[in-house]
Every structure is written in structure tokens, then in C-alpha cells.
Design an enzyme around this catalytic site. Structure first.
Site: not given
Length: 265
Positions: A152, A250
Site C-alpha cells: 500500500e 478505513e
């Protein structure tokens, strides 16, 4: 609530008003069937009874654990991952065994390995070599549970070397060339947008390669609708172009967590 299907609640940013082991039940009470977590402990190798309690909390709530971060040092905070830190390779390797154990007990299949910041006095090329070695070890281990190691790009740390989709995809490609087919790109639409990526183009070109999607609005990292990102369109385009996994919520809610899902209705 059928509107929650396909979404997984990141219980390291949502329901943080509750202790970690009460958050799975809170997500279930809000109508969700799946959760994901950052590594919930401050150490790479917490005591077995703490792992047992965490797994039991997920089981008792009746939710599925879809994703878990590998140990990432202090998060949020100064580390942002340890994948590329030469002096923490032993910690990372020891953590892999516990991640696999939790996966075996919960069915989790997505495992985010945060790269870590550049270290003073460390050769960047050596950090990249360590990151690849650790990624290959992690990928081999989670293959036993049909797992994927996720890579990520993130924002907010200038010395974190993976900032754009191109950065993340290039590292994933290195892992593939080294024989680890179960490494994939984690597209966090908030981080990519903040770092200047054209999200519509990233989705158009790469959605079928995404190993996971996480969302928050930008600016601010709040729930969808609190900022300016066209998240609904980006998600529908991602699905249309081949992404079929869950979508991780998130975000940092601007209201109490249980009230932050109005955008879904």
C-alpha cells in the site's frame, strides 16, 4: 442490512471509542458481516492468550475477519511499517507465524505489509532488498491459507517511498518476477488522492489488479460525503473493471462510528 454486503469495517479507525475486542461486535450491531484490523498489538509477538481473546471476539460477534496488517511498528506514528527496515527483519519474520495462525483460525486472506519509512543511515537500495526478501517470505507463508500480501502506498510521510499507484505496482511487479504471485496492490483511494494520483485513471488501468480497496474521503480522511472524492463512482467503476473483493471502510468518522454509515443508504 443488505447495504453492508461487500464492505469490511476497519476496526482500527472505526469504533475506536471501544476496546479492540469489543469492536467486532459493534460492527456486527451496525449491520456489517466483515471486519479488518491493523496489527492490534504493540509488539510483533504478543502473548498467546491475547491472540486467543482477539480471535474469540471475532468468532463471538459472528463477523468474518477479511484482512489484517502484519506488524508495522508504531501505527499511527513514527514507523509506518517495518517491511524495509534491516534492523527489524527478525521481528517481521517472527510476526509472520502469528499472522498465519490467526488466518488459519479466522479465514482472513488479505495481509497488508506496510513498507516503512526510509531510515537515517540505511542504504535505500538495501532497504528495498530487505523489503523484497521479507515480502517473499510472507507470501510463501500466507500461500498456505490462500492469502495475499498487500502493498500500500500511503500519504503523510515524505520519507515513505511508496506514494503513488505506480510506486506500489512497481514493487508488486518485482515480487511477481521473483516468483511470488500472491502479492497484490492495495488501492487506498484516500492516500492515492492526497498524493496526487488521478484515481479515475488508476481504476481504469489497474482495477482488475487490485488486491484490496480501502476508502476514506479527502481531504480529511472522514466518511464518504465528508470530502470531495467521487467514491461511489470510483467503486462502481472498479467493480465494472474486474475488482471483486471487499471494500475496506478505513476512515476517521466525523461523528460517532455507528452514525457514520448514512452515506451507504
Amino acid at each position: 442490512m443488505s447495504h453492508t454486503l461487500g464492505h469490511t469495517v476497519n476496526c482500527s479507525l472505526l469504533f475506536t471509542e471501544l476496546p479492540v475486542n469489543e469492536r467486532p461486535q459493534a460492527a456486527r450491531d451496525a449491520g456489517f458481516h466483515a471486519v479488518e484490523f491493523w496489527w492490534p498489538w504493540e509488539t510483533a509477538t504478543p502473548p498467546q492468550d491475547e491472540i486467543d481473546t482477539f480471535v474469540t471476539a471475532i468468532d463471538t460477534a459472528g463477523v468474518r475477519l477479511t484482512g489484517l496488517n502484519f506488524f508495522a511498528g508504531q501505527l499511527p506514528g513514527p514507523d509506518r511499517g517495518v517491511l524495509s527496515h534491516p534492523d527489524r527483519a527478525a521481528e517481521f519474520r517472527a510476526n509472520i507465524d502469528l499472522v498465519v495462525q490467526i488466518a488459519e483460525r479466522t479465514g482472513a486472506t488479505g495481509f497488508n505489509a506496510l513498507y516503512g519509512r526510509r531510515q537515517d543511515g540505511a542504504d535505500p537500495a538495501e532497504q528495498d532488498r530487505i523489503a523484497l526478501e521479507n515480502t517473499l517470505a510472507a507470501a510463501e507463508a500466507v500461500a498456505a491459507v490462500d492469502g495475499t500480501v498487500l502493498i500500500e502506498p500511503i500519504s503523510g510521510a515524505d520519507d515513505y517511498p511508496l506514494k503513488t499507484a505506480a510506486d506500489g505496482l512497481a514493487f508488486v511487479e518485482q515480487a511477481h518476477k521473483a516468483g511470488a504471485g500472491n502479492v497484490a496492490f492495495l488501492a487506498d483511494f484516500f492516500h492515492l488522492a492526497v498524493n496526487g494520483d488521478d484515481l479515475a485513471q488508476v481504476v481504469r488501468d489497474h482495477a482488475a489488479e487490485f488486491g484490496h480497496i480501502q476508502i476514506a474521503d479527502a481531504p480529511g480522511r472522514g466518511e464518504p460525503g465528508s470530502g470531495e472524492l467521487p467514491l461511489e463512482r470510483l467503486l462502481s467503476d472498479s467493480r465494472a473493471r474486474g475488482y471483486n473483493g471487499p471494500v475496506g471502510l478505513e476512515y476517521k468518522p466525523t461523528v460517532p462510528s455507528a452514525e457514520s454509515f448514512g452515506w451507504m443508504r
